[in-house]
Design an enzyme around this catalytic site. Structure first.
Site, PDB file in Angstrom:
ATOM      1  N   ASP A   1       0.848  -1.191   0.000  1.00 51.04           N
ATOM      2  CA  ASP A   1       0.000   0.000   0.000  1.00 51.04           C
ATOM      3  C   ASP A   1       0.884   1.242   0.000  1.00 51.04           C
ATOM      4  OD1 ASP A   1       0.038   1.178   3.100  1.00 51.04           O
ATOM      5  OD2 ASP A   1       0.319  -0.992   3.014  1.00 51.04           O
ATOM      6  N   SER A   2       0.428   2.286  -0.692  1.00 46.95           N
ATOM      7  CA  SER A   2       1.091   3.575  -0.728  1.00 46.95           C
ATOM      8  C   SER A   2       2.542   3.437  -1.183  1.00 46.95           C
ATOM      9  CB  SER A   2       0.981   4.249   0.642  1.00 46.95           C
ATOM     10  OG  SER A   2       1.398   5.582   0.590  1.00 46.95           O
ATOM     11  N   ALA A   3       3.492   3.826  -0.329  1.00 45.71           N
ATOM     12  CA  ALA A   3       4.901   3.694  -0.700  1.00 45.71           C
ATOM     13  C   ALA A   3       5.268   2.242  -0.941  1.00 45.71           C
ATOM     14  CB  ALA A   3       5.782   4.288   0.400  1.00 45.71           C
TER      15      ALA A   3
END
Length: 892
Positions: free
Chosen positions: A225-227
């Site tokens: 998720d995300s980074a």
């Protein structure tokens, strides 16, 4: 006050009360005005959770970076139904400073449900811990999810995501391998990328001492998720470029793929996302910002001083005229005379720095062929103009009459300004995203990263239609090769969820998240179950014929199951314990995620049959054959409402993010810079005393490091490159290890902090610093405890040094000092009251409430239907009906 459970509670409690008041008031206004518009925030639980998460992240910006890292990397035990043994291995590689780490390896954990463990017993004579035995007992689980957590590359850990990872493992009935990669700014790019690639290779080609068997790549799915999702996508491109086997698929949840923030949603969705209003700025410390107090009063952002960008940029914001371009090139060649290189623009000076519009007006078109060094004598117009595209630290302005800005301070913790446009930092700038394994990509419509997620999904599925800008291709021969080499469309399923913020899977109790978890699990099971040939035709489980069976044992956090409650350290429940209560039709007696998935599966099939999806070039809409898969689909594009129902996404021509020209993607633009600058200047003023104190502390640690090194040399420290000189000066060379040494030379450690003469680590990298507590701890460990192969001796520790270490809470007289919290987990003293544990408890509570609410609603609905049916029957019995008539339609 640092980020602790107490400070978080003090900060968040008023937010909870304020949100409840505003929510009640807002719902009252909607009822009064007859407003039937459905929003995600209509659900009180989601509204509260959204503001809790947002408030916590904003609390982090008011504290030091290392304080947030310490809190979010605190070890929290797993729930009783999960098996989470630690797995610490040493895998090294890459350039020198990347290999310098505090721990002896990469921190990682195996995760699965205890119910899925078999009865394997360790071989006779092997004394294994319970955790090691659990690794052996889960080895029969073929499907493995390699999970890479998010946190903007500098905070978060396995601990902040453990609850989600356990839930995934339960739903796809397999095991997860979660990696605690090193964090920026102490370990900036490419350190995190190196760690996650090492974790993948550790799964597929484990060392002899590993407890697990090699896992075939066809049984592995990347998820993040995300980074973490951005790292997963970058990792896929590295494996593809190197010709290594890719995993079966990848799940990208709100991937951060453009660190330049060049898409509009970064600004437009600020109020509907959990990201702090000014980005990730923090209270000054010895660690960050790199310049706690800007030197000589220099501003962090200034108007450009030259028409070309300052060093180390190599591009201009504008298209120059032939005459001006020739003059610039001539100056560059003169400045680099004697070298076959072009001089940096920062080495040039200009008296008349023009505005953006003035420079644009100078362009007179035509083919520009300026003189170049011998190896670059001919240059096409596109390549020449790409040379002048804006690059960090230059900023593209909104008003062409403005003078361009230049960044003088690092704006992202993960990488330097000049690195932000590298394709391995911002994968949206990859020359091609074709030829990758199947991708399932999800985003929230209200998140700041929405536009770049939509764009990267379409770029992967349509490599030819979404090219990379010329400047990026010019700087990388490999990217130019990739454009022609990887043109096969990647199979992509893109879903954008209405009203949801960044990483919607955090809010597990919402209908949207429940559907997302189920859909992710089915994707993982599908791509790991079938052969590559089958997946080449159909990587989407929604299009599989016949539909796969879905079985999902009840989760302890969704419903009370007394017989499943197993105290910590006790044996797991019988294997059939969950099966006795499993009802596949209703999944715990509610309108389940399984039912929702089945409903959406049918809608997706209708979309495909109507031809409203992207097929492979030779593909065509599917036939009505219900016994065979629907082949030839390369991209499914859907939106999901707040109740988890899918619908077709609008056409590509109707999506603003897809209309941005490639030449503007990956450019640092004025609005995000000014927003960041306003917050940074506010912090500079608010925390001025802290910044001055941080500078003093840096000088303190520099002196401490100097004394540490001096004492080590006095007591026998000799480096490999100093051996000859020492032999000439001394009659005898000290032995490799003194009798009072506390460590030894480890050949597996190839390099240490003293081996960076030819290296240029980023300013924040711990390996090259001497002015932070963590840097001093790293140096001490490499001198006395885990010396690299380049050390000829491990010196003895003086009595005075050992005495000082005994009174230092962050040090130890005989053991290695505690290493950076960016890689080493912290064990809380009072675990039951830690904030991460409390958040896990809140999530469990919300899940139970959500399930009970749904179950109650279903019972009420069924009761209403029965009551209505009884009334109709009674009414029918008292009135004669024409022969052959029916009232079933009224009760359907």
């Amino acid at each position: 006050m640092p980020v602790t459970t107490t400070s978080a509670a003090v900060h968040i409690t008023p937010v909870v009360l304020k949100t409840f008041y505003k929510h009640t008031k807002h719902k009252g206004h909607k009822v009064k005005n007859g407003d039937t518009t459905e929003e995600a925030t209509d659900d009180l639980i989601y509204d509260e959770a959204f503001h809790i998460v947002k408030a916590f992240i904003q609390l982090g910006t008011r504290n030091k970076v290392e304080s947030l890292q310490h809190f979010t990397n605190t070890h929290v035990p797993a729930p009783y139904w999960a098996a989470v043994p630690p797995d610490l291995k040493q895998i090294v590689g890459g350039e020198r400073w990347w290999q310098i780490r505090g721990l002896d390896g990469i921190d990682a954990e195996w995760v699965t449900e205890k119910e899925y463990l078999d009865d394997t017993k360790p071989p006779p004579g092997n004394e294994l811990s319970d955790d090691d035995c659990d690794i052996l007992r889960m080895d029969h689980l073929e499907t493995v999810m390699l999970y890479v957590h998010g946190g903007a590359y500098f905070w978060g850990s396995i601990n902040t995501h453990r609850y989600q990872i356990i839930r995934y493992a339960r739903k796809f009935k397999g095991r997860a391998f979660a990696v605690n990669y090193r964090k920026a700014p102490q370990y900036p790019w490419p350190c995190p990328l190196q760690d996650v690639i090492a974790a993948y290779l550790y799964l597929t080609s484990p060392p002899p001492e590993a407890l697990h068997k090699p896992v075939p790549s066809s049984k592995i799915v990347f998820a993040g998720d995300s980074a973490g999702a951005g790292l997963c996508l970058t990792m896929l491109t590295v494996l593809r470029d190197l010709g290594l086997e890719q995993p079966a698929g990848a799940v990208l949840i709100s991937p951060w793929v453009d660190l330049t923030h060049s898409f509009p949603s970064v600004m437009h969705n600020a109020s509907t996302d959990i990201i702090p209003p000014h980005g990730f700025i923090h209270k000054p410390s010895t660690l960050w910002p790199i310049e706690a107090v800007p030197q000589e009063g220099r501003a962090r952002v200034i108007p450009t001083q030259t028409n070309p960008p300052p060093k180390p940029g190599h591009a201009d914001v504008l298209r120059p005229s032939d005459e001006r371009l020739g003059e610039q090139v001539e100056q560059r060649m003169q400045a680099s005379q004697g070298e076959a290189l072009i001089a940096h623009a920062g080495e040039l000076t200009e008296k008349d720095v023009k505005t953006q519009a003035e420079m644009h007006n100078e362009t007179n078109g035509g083919t520009i062929r300026p003189e170049r060094p011998p190896q670059k004598q001919s240059t096409s117009e596109s390549e020449c103009l790409a040379f002048w595209e804006p690059k960090p630290p230059k900023v593209l302005m909104n008003d062409p009459n403005d003078r361009p800005l230049e960044l003088r301070s690092q704006i992202q913790l993960y990488a330097t300004n000049e690195q932000l446009t590298h394709p391995l930092v911002s994968p949206i700038l990859q020359g091609s995203l074709g030829n990758l394994c199947p991708l399932y990509i999800i985003a929230g419509d209200g998140e700041c990263l929405r536009d770049e997620i939509i764009y990267v999904a379409h770029k992967a599925a349509n490599p030819k239609e979404y090219p990379t800008r010329e400047g990026t291709l010019k700087d990388s021969p490999r990217q130019r090769e990739n454009v022609a080499k990887f043109q096969t469309p990647t199979k992509v399923h893109l879903q954008v969820f209405d009203g949801m913020c960044h990483v919607l899977t955090v809010f597990i109790f919402t209908d949207s998240a429940k559907y997302a978890y189920r859909s992710i699990a089915e994707f993982i099971k599908h791509v790991t179950r079938y052969s590559p040939e089958h997946l080449e035709q159909n990587p989407f489980p929604e299009l599989h014929r016949p539909p796969s069976e879905i079985s999902d044992p009840p989760s302890p956090d969704e419903e009370d199951h007394p017989s499943l409650e197993v105290p910590s350290g006790k044996k797991s429940p019988p294997k059939d314990a969950g099966k006795r209560r499993f009802r596949p039709d209703h999944d715990n007696g509610t309108r389940s995620d399984v039912e929702l998935y089945r409903e959406n599966e049918s809608k997706t099939k209708l979309e495909v049959k109507s031809g409203d999806v992207r097929f492979v070039p030779d593909g065509s809409p599917a036939t009505e054959d219900e016994d065979r898969d629907i082949p030839g689909v390369r991209m499914i594009r859907e939106r999901v409402d707040i109740f988890g129902h899918v619908r077709l996404m609008e056409g590509e021509e109707e999506i603003p993010a897809l209309q941005i020209p490639p030449s503007e993607i990956g450019l640092i633009k004025e609005d995000p810079v000014r927003r960041w600058l306003s917050g940074q200047e506010k912090w500079d003023k608010k925390y001025k005393r802290n910044a001055i104190k941080a500078e003093r502390r840096r000088r303190h640690y520099e002196k401490k490091a100097a004394v540490l090194i001096a004492h080590a040399r006095e007591n026998g420290l000799i480096l490999d490159n100093e051996r000859t000189a020492v032999i000439n000066q001394r009659a005898s060379l000290p032995t490799a290890m003194s009798s009072t040494s506390v460590g030894n030379v480890e050949c597996d450690r190839r390099w240490g902090p003293f081996d960076l003469e030819s290296e240029q680590p980023p300013g924040s990298a711990i390996a090259g610093r001497r002015d932070t507590r963590e840097a001093v701890a790293l140096i001490k460990k490499h001198i006395y405890h885990s010396a690299p192969a380049t050390h000829r001796t491990v010196p003895r520790m003086s009595t005075s040094d050992a005495a000082r270490a005994a009174f230092d809470p962050s040090d130890h007289p005989f053991k290695p000092p505690r290493q950076s919290v960016s890689e080493e987990q912290v064990h809380a003293r009072i675990i039951p009251f830690h904030g991460l544990r409390m958040w896990q408890g809140l999530i469990s509570y919300f899940m139970r409430k959500s399930s009970k609410k749904a179950q109650q609603g279903k019972r009420q609905a069924l009761q209403t239907l029965r009551t209505g049916s009884d009334k109709l029957k009674n009414a029918g019995s008292s009135h004669s009906q024409p022969k052959g008539s029916s009232q079933s339609s009224s009760t359907r």
